[in-house]
Design an enzyme around this catalytic site. Structure first.
Site, short mmCIF file in Angstrom:
data_model
loop_
_atom_site.label_atom_id
_atom_site.label_comp_id
_atom_site.label_asym_id
_atom_site.label_seq_id
_atom_site.Cartn_x
_atom_site.Cartn_y
_atom_site.Cartn_z
N CYS A 29 51.71 20.05 51.19
CA CYS A 29 50.34 20.31 50.73
C CYS A 29 49.64 19.02 50.31
CB CYS A 29 50.41 21.32 49.59
SG CYS A 29 48.94 21.45 48.58
N CYS A 83 48.17 19.02 46.79
CA CYS A 83 49.28 18.99 45.83
C CYS A 83 49.74 17.55 45.59
CB CYS A 83 50.47 19.81 46.33
SG CYS A 83 50.09 21.56 46.57
#
Length: 112
Positions: A37, A40
């Site tokens: 991600c 993230c």
């Protein structure tokens, strides 16, 4: 030469989540993330900084949703990153998406 910081963040798993996050006597910030991600990865330095700043006052850690989908499902995590602040085992604050360090600090301070 780059010096590696001391990482103080907790690694949450399906096995330790209830004990380390829900039964903690301190507020807990959990970063629900995945290795693949992009947003993230943008949050990682913020979470690391908060883990260092709140050491001894709060527990700050990460939970990989690919490894602990049961926990992610329990809290309705549909998008990552999702950051949840727990106090006394209950959700105190929840943030979805990239969140500023100031917002997360404010949520932790409120839970202290």
């Amino acid at each position: 030469m780059r010096k590696e910081p001391n990482i103080m963040e907790m690694k949450f798993t399906s096995e330790n989540f209830d004990n380390e996050a829900l039964k903690s006597d301190k507020p807990v910030l959990v970063d629900f993330f995945a290795d693949w991600c992009g947003p993230c990865k943008m949050m990682a330095p913020v979470v690391e900084a908060l883990a260092s700043e709140y050491e001894g006052k709060a527990v700050v850690g990460k939970l990989n949703v690919d490894d602990a989908s049961d926990i992610a499902g329990r809290y309705g995590v549909m998008s990552i990153p999702t950051l949840i602040v727990f106090k006394n085992g209950q959700i105190s604050d929840k943030f979805v998406g990239v969140t500023s360090k100031n917002e997360l600090s404010a949520a932790l301070n409120k839970a202290l």
